[in-house]
Each structure stands twice: as structure tokens, then as C-alpha cells.
Design a protein around this motif. Sequence first.
Motif, short mmCIF file in Angstrom:
data_model
loop_
_atom_site.label_atom_id
_atom_site.label_comp_id
_atom_site.label_asym_id
_atom_site.label_seq_id
_atom_site.Cartn_x
_atom_site.Cartn_y
_atom_site.Cartn_z
N UNK A 129 44.15 11.70 59.19
CA UNK A 129 43.85 12.75 60.16
C UNK A 129 43.47 14.02 59.39
N UNK A 130 42.34 14.62 59.75
CA UNK A 130 41.80 15.74 58.98
C UNK A 130 42.75 16.91 58.84
N UNK A 131 43.61 17.11 59.83
CA UNK A 131 44.53 18.25 59.79
C UNK A 131 45.98 17.81 59.54
N UNK A 132 46.17 16.62 58.95
CA UNK A 132 47.52 16.12 58.70
C UNK A 132 48.33 17.05 57.80
N UNK A 133 47.70 17.57 56.74
CA UNK A 133 48.40 18.50 55.85
C UNK A 133 48.87 19.73 56.61
N UNK A 134 48.02 20.22 57.50
CA UNK A 134 48.41 21.39 58.29
C UNK A 134 49.57 21.06 59.23
N UNK A 135 49.54 19.87 59.83
CA UNK A 135 50.64 19.45 60.71
C UNK A 135 51.95 19.37 59.94
N UNK A 136 51.93 18.75 58.77
CA UNK A 136 53.17 18.60 58.00
C UNK A 136 53.66 19.94 57.48
N UNK A 137 52.74 20.84 57.15
CA UNK A 137 53.16 22.19 56.74
C UNK A 137 53.90 22.89 57.87
N UNK A 138 53.39 22.75 59.10
CA UNK A 138 54.05 23.37 60.25
C UNK A 138 55.41 22.72 60.49
N UNK A 139 55.48 21.40 60.40
CA UNK A 139 56.76 20.71 60.63
C UNK A 139 57.79 21.11 59.58
N UNK A 140 57.39 21.21 58.32
CA UNK A 140 58.32 21.61 57.26
C UNK A 140 58.76 23.06 57.43
N UNK A 141 57.82 23.92 57.78
CA UNK A 141 58.14 25.33 58.03
C UNK A 141 59.12 25.46 59.20
N UNK A 142 58.90 24.65 60.25
CA UNK A 142 59.74 24.73 61.44
C UNK A 142 61.19 24.36 61.15
N UNK A 143 61.41 23.50 60.18
CA UNK A 143 62.78 23.12 59.83
C UNK A 143 63.64 24.33 59.50
N UNK A 144 63.04 25.35 58.92
CA UNK A 144 63.78 26.53 58.50
C UNK A 144 63.56 27.74 59.41
N UNK A 145 62.55 27.70 60.24
CA UNK A 145 62.15 28.89 60.99
C UNK A 145 62.15 28.74 62.50
N UNK A 146 62.55 27.59 63.01
CA UNK A 146 62.57 27.33 64.45
C UNK A 146 63.92 26.70 64.81
N UNK A 147 64.49 27.12 65.93
CA UNK A 147 65.79 26.59 66.33
C UNK A 147 65.70 25.14 66.79
N UNK A 148 64.71 24.82 67.64
CA UNK A 148 64.58 23.46 68.16
C UNK A 148 63.11 23.13 68.34
N UNK A 149 62.74 21.89 68.02
CA UNK A 149 61.34 21.45 68.10
C UNK A 149 61.23 20.26 69.04
N UNK A 150 60.28 20.35 69.99
CA UNK A 150 59.97 19.22 70.87
C UNK A 150 58.60 18.69 70.51
N UNK A 151 58.51 17.37 70.32
CA UNK A 151 57.25 16.72 69.96
C UNK A 151 56.86 15.78 71.10
#
Length: 313
Positions: free
Chosen positions: A118-140
Motif C-alpha cells: 500500500x503506497x501510504x503504508x509507512x504513513x499509516x504505521x507512523x500514525x499507529x506508532x505515534x498514537x501508542x504514546x499520544x492518544x488515549x484510545x484508538x478505534x480501527x
Amino acid sequence: MPINIPKHLPAGELLRKEKIFVMEEDRAKTQQIRPLNILVFNLMPEKEKTELQLLRLLGNTPLQVDVTFLNTATYESKNVSKSHLDTFYQTFDEIKHRRYDGLIITGAPVEKMQFEDVGYWKEITDVMDWADQNVTSIMYICWGAQAALYHHFGIGKFELPKKCSGVYSHVITDLTVDLVRGFSDEYVAPHSRHTSVSIDEVRAHPDLRLLSYSDDAGVFIVQSKNNKHIMITGHLEYDATTLSDEYFRDVEKDPENTEVPINYFPNNDPQNAPKNVWRAHSHLLFYNWLNYYVYQETPYEWHFVEENIEYHI
């Protein structure tokens, strides 16, 4: 309480007609209240439809919610105007210095591709890794759920013999879990996907809890045991006509191989208008998420977390 949205967002007028309390940014700034800050990473092709669907659900709670829309910087959307994206969306580089109370990552029309292709896979994983430390709860949601299961928990997806499309019956494995509080023992929800994940792998994973599944559609709601990640493989946010729109779109492209969605059109006849029979559980799911996993868990001010001070709303 209102949902705060960008000024002049097209979905705003439709939400007002539905009697959902909408407040634009200028007025929200005058309120002496700490709203919940929710980030929506909208990967769906028809972004305005998804905006309306999610805002409708986020706006139906007693909590004041401030919504920010996120778009990929590495892929240019083809089904929405550039002016709409420039006006109402931000990129990861523009928001990554902030903390958010909640994040929603939607589905995307790339499920038949390997994740890394997926062309934006790196961007998706960067957001997911960032969210681990910067977001209280994530819904996918849908493909977003599969991406999270793969990236965070090593569970891959597999292609189905035919598209899973329709409204399926589901059961709850544990009605005492807050996310499904108030759910019926059995309920229905829409699915629309070409791939799935192994229910056995989910059940066997030490960090995951399978909350809901369908005998026909498979895994539906999965929660990480630390409550941070909530993965929904279907589309409770869908409108009554969304599956119908997808069906007729697919019929135009490939009439011979497009099947009628299961348990959706009355009498299985596409000429009959479908009904939304999952609406109550849609609102309940988002209400429970915002209340139990965001509002009751997020710090009143994020800097208190950095100082190791417990200070909740």
C-alpha cells in the motif's frame, strides 16, 4: 453536548437537519469546557459520506467533542476535491506535535493488496506508532482493523472466496465488558470486505480479547487487553443505503460476478429500499467507546501525564 466541527464543513448542515447539536469552531472557543479531542484518519474514498456517518455517531453523546480530520500526505484522493481536503483536513506532520483523546482510523479500498504494498503504508504505521504514546484510545474500522491486527499483533489477513457483503447476526462473548455494555445477546451489523482474519489466531493471542463474532462473517469486535486498541472489522457506522450504493456500483463494473448483499434488501430484491436495522447498536458502540475508553481514561491536561500526575476529567 455539541460536536465541534470545522466551519462550513458540508456535513454540518445535514447534521443540523437531523437535530444533532453542531457547534462550529468560533463558538466552541467561547465555551469554558475541556472538549474531547478526537482525530479521524479518513482513508475512505468518498470522504464526505464517511465524515457524515462518523460525525453523526460522535455527536450523539452528552460529551463535547472536537473533531480533527487527517488525510494522507503520500497519496492524493481521487473522489474528493482538493479544495475540500485543503480546507478541512490536515496531514500527520501538521498534528503530530499534539496529543489526542481518541483516534479513529477508517477502512480503505486496498484490502486485496499486501499491507507493505500500500503506497501510504509507512504513513499509516507512523500514525499507529505515534498514537501508542499520544492518544488515549484508538478505534480501527474494517481495513483499519486488519492493519492494526497485523502491525500491532502480527495477525495477517486472507482473501475470501467471495466478497463478504451484507447484514449479519453477531453474538457477544462477554456482556460485562464496557465496550458492549447494553448490547443485545444477538444483534446485526453490516460487513463489506474481500478479506478476513483468523478467529483462532485472535482467540489465541495473549494480548487480545474477542468480544463479538458472526458464524457467517467471522471476527467482528476485538479489543486489546490494555483497552487501548479497539478493532471493528465491519461497518456499524454505515447508513441504510451504503451497501446498496456499493452493490449498484459493483454491478456496473462486473454484473456477472456481483452478488446481492446477504440479509439486506427486503425479500432479497435490490429494487426494495433497505432499512437500517443496526442503528441502535451503532450509537451504543460509539457512546460506550467515548464514555468508558476516552472520557473516563484521558487526562484533563496531557502535560500532567508527562509529570506522572494522575488528573482525570
